[in-house]
Design a protein around this motif. Structure first.
Motif, PDB file in Angstrom:
ATOM      1  N   SER A  26      18.293  36.455  22.879  1.00 33.04           N
ATOM      2  CA  SER A  26      19.167  36.056  21.876  1.00 33.04           C
ATOM      3  C   SER A  26      19.605  34.443  22.080  1.00 33.04           C
ATOM      4  N   VAL A  27      19.435  33.583  21.170  1.00 29.93           N
ATOM      5  CA  VAL A  27      19.814  32.304  21.354  1.00 29.93           C
ATOM      6  C   VAL A  27      20.588  31.723  20.372  1.00 29.93           C
ATOM      7  N   PHE A  28      21.710  30.984  20.961  1.00 28.19           N
ATOM      8  CA  PHE A  28      22.675  30.287  19.778  1.00 28.19           C
ATOM      9  C   PHE A  28      22.317  29.061  19.623  1.00 28.19           C
ATOM     10  N   MET A  29      21.858  28.670  18.422  1.00 34.39           N
ATOM     11  CA  MET A  29      21.355  27.360  17.841  1.00 34.39           C
ATOM     12  C   MET A  29      22.462  26.726  17.215  1.00 34.39           C
ATOM     13  N   LYS A  30      22.714  25.453  17.445  1.00 37.82           N
ATOM     14  CA  LYS A  30      23.735  24.628  16.941  1.00 37.82           C
ATOM     15  C   LYS A  30      23.526  23.408  16.720  1.00 37.82           C
ATOM     16  N   SER A  31      23.806  22.847  15.444  1.00 36.72           N
ATOM     17  CA  SER A  31      23.415  21.602  14.867  1.00 36.72           C
ATOM     18  C   SER A  31      25.130  20.940  14.253  1.00 36.72           C
ATOM     19  N   LYS A  32      24.747  19.854  13.606  1.00 36.11           N
ATOM     20  CA  LYS A  32      25.787  19.325  12.972  1.00 36.11           C
ATOM     21  C   LYS A  32      26.649  20.042  11.665  1.00 36.11           C
ATOM     22  N   SER A  33      25.455  20.498  11.128  1.00 36.00           N
ATOM     23  CA  SER A  33      25.738  21.376   9.694  1.00 36.00           C
ATOM     24  C   SER A  33      25.850  22.623  10.018  1.00 36.00           C
ATOM     25  N   HIS A  34      25.114  23.500  10.826  1.00 41.65           N
ATOM     26  CA  HIS A  34      25.627  24.948  10.861  1.00 41.65           C
ATOM     27  C   HIS A  34      25.439  25.299  12.471  1.00 41.65           C
ATOM     28  N   SER A  35      25.518  26.523  12.528  1.00 39.94           N
ATOM     29  CA  SER A  35      25.015  27.365  13.795  1.00 39.94           C
ATOM     30  C   SER A  35      24.732  28.842  13.577  1.00 39.94           C
ATOM     31  N   ILE A  36      23.534  29.190  14.422  1.00 39.33           N
ATOM     32  CA  ILE A  36      22.997  30.446  14.032  1.00 39.33           C
ATOM     33  C   ILE A  36      22.558  31.203  15.095  1.00 39.33           C
ATOM     34  N   ASP A  37      22.335  32.515  15.411  1.00 37.80           N
ATOM     35  CA  ASP A  37      22.156  33.201  16.306  1.00 37.80           C
ATOM     36  C   ASP A  37      20.555  33.461  15.962  1.00 37.80           C
ATOM     37  N   VAL A  38      19.537  33.359  16.766  1.00 33.78           N
ATOM     38  CA  VAL A  38      18.238  33.592  16.582  1.00 33.78           C
ATOM     39  C   VAL A  38      17.472  34.416  17.771  1.00 33.78           C
ATOM     40  N   LEU A  39      16.308  34.865  17.651  1.00 31.58           N
ATOM     41  CA  LEU A  39      15.811  35.553  18.759  1.00 31.58           C
ATOM     42  C   LEU A  39      14.483  34.834  19.155  1.00 31.58           C
ATOM     43  N   LYS A  40      14.215  34.643  20.365  1.00 29.22           N
ATOM     44  CA  LYS A  40      13.190  34.105  20.944  1.00 29.22           C
ATOM     45  C   LYS A  40      12.403  34.931  21.628  1.00 29.22           C
ATOM     46  N   ILE A  41      11.245  35.270  21.045  1.00 32.88           N
ATOM     47  CA  ILE A  41      10.129  36.497  21.757  1.00 32.88           C
ATOM     48  C   ILE A  41       8.995  35.733  22.291  1.00 32.88           C
ATOM     49  N   PRO A  42       8.692  36.092  23.704  1.00 31.09           N
ATOM     50  CA  PRO A  42       7.525  35.490  24.243  1.00 31.09           C
ATOM     51  C   PRO A  42       6.359  35.606  23.376  1.00 31.09           C
ATOM     52  N   GLY A  43       5.621  34.822  23.260  1.00 30.86           N
ATOM     53  CA  GLY A  43       4.256  34.949  22.403  1.00 30.86           C
ATOM     54  C   GLY A  43       4.549  34.234  20.998  1.00 30.86           C
ATOM     55  N   LEU A  44       5.599  33.954  20.830  1.00 30.83           N
ATOM     56  CA  LEU A  44       5.979  33.527  19.549  1.00 30.83           C
ATOM     57  C   LEU A  44       6.217  32.077  19.593  1.00 30.83           C
ATOM     58  N   SER A  45       5.771  30.979  19.243  1.00 30.95           N
ATOM     59  CA  SER A  45       5.905  29.504  19.489  1.00 30.95           C
ATOM     60  C   SER A  45       7.379  29.285  18.690  1.00 30.95           C
ATOM     61  N   GLY A  46       7.682  30.011  17.519  1.00 30.28           N
ATOM     62  CA  GLY A  46       8.961  29.535  17.076  1.00 30.28           C
ATOM     63  C   GLY A  46      10.091  30.558  17.449  1.00 30.28           C
ATOM     64  N   TYR A  47      11.173  30.730  16.520  1.00 27.50           N
ATOM     65  CA  TYR A  47      12.261  31.772  16.463  1.00 27.50           C
ATOM     66  C   TYR A  47      12.093  32.808  15.337  1.00 27.50           C
ATOM     67  N   VAL A  48      12.779  33.988  15.562  1.00 28.35           N
ATOM     68  CA  VAL A  48      13.068  34.786  14.391  1.00 28.35           C
ATOM     69  C   VAL A  48      14.364  34.438  13.885  1.00 28.35           C
ATOM     70  N   VAL A  49      14.506  34.095  12.718  1.00 28.92           N
ATOM     71  CA  VAL A  49      15.783  33.453  12.089  1.00 28.92           C
ATOM     72  C   VAL A  49      16.002  34.244  11.056  1.00 28.92           C
ATOM     73  N   PHE A  50      17.414  34.758  11.217  1.00 34.02           N
ATOM     74  CA  PHE A  50      18.098  35.744  10.028  1.00 34.02           C
ATOM     75  C   PHE A  50      18.907  34.957   9.027  1.00 34.02           C
ATOM     76  N   LYS A  51      18.561  35.054   7.878  1.00 32.32           N
ATOM     77  CA  LYS A  51      19.265  34.576   6.700  1.00 32.32           C
ATOM     78  C   LYS A  51      19.674  35.183   5.615  1.00 32.32           C
ATOM     79  N   PRO A  52      20.668  34.974   5.029  1.00 29.40           N
ATOM     80  CA  PRO A  52      21.313  35.949   4.066  1.00 29.40           C
ATOM     81  C   PRO A  52      20.311  35.763   2.662  1.00 29.40           C
ATOM     82  N   LEU A  53      20.346  36.639   1.801  1.00 25.83           N
ATOM     83  CA  LEU A  53      19.674  36.733   0.600  1.00 25.83           C
ATOM     84  C   LEU A  53      20.129  35.664  -0.128  1.00 25.83           C
TER      85      LEU A  53
END
Length: 88
Positions: free
Chosen positions: A51-78
């Protein structure tokens, strides 16, 4: 990537799961609950993740990093807050 995507789709049957570039986007009514559900499912299947906490100037979000996946699993609201009359 295809096996990781199918694993996530089987864990989150009621949520929208799509591939976007390197990332996998999960859209749900309750993204915290979707994240907890996926973490529990991955633990039961003995899949490593971080579980990785990503933070930028405009927002912050928890994402999942899975080995074998070059990116992240990002959770967004509908529906995002502030869009279409949804208050903050």
């Amino acid at each position: 990537m295809a096996t990781i995507l199918s694993t996530i789709k089987s864990a989150l049957r009621n949520d929208s799961v799509a591939e976007s570039g390197k990332d996998i986007i999960v859209k749900s009514k309750d993204r915290e609950n979707a994240k907890k559900t996926l973490e529990t499912y991955l633990k039961s299947k003995n899949v490593e993740f971080n579980s990785v906490f990503m933070k930028s100037k405009s927002h912050s979000i928890d994402v999942l990093k899975i080995p074998g996946l070059s990116g992240y699993v990002v959770f967004k609201p509908l529906i995002q807050k502030g869009a279409g009359g949804i208050g903050f």
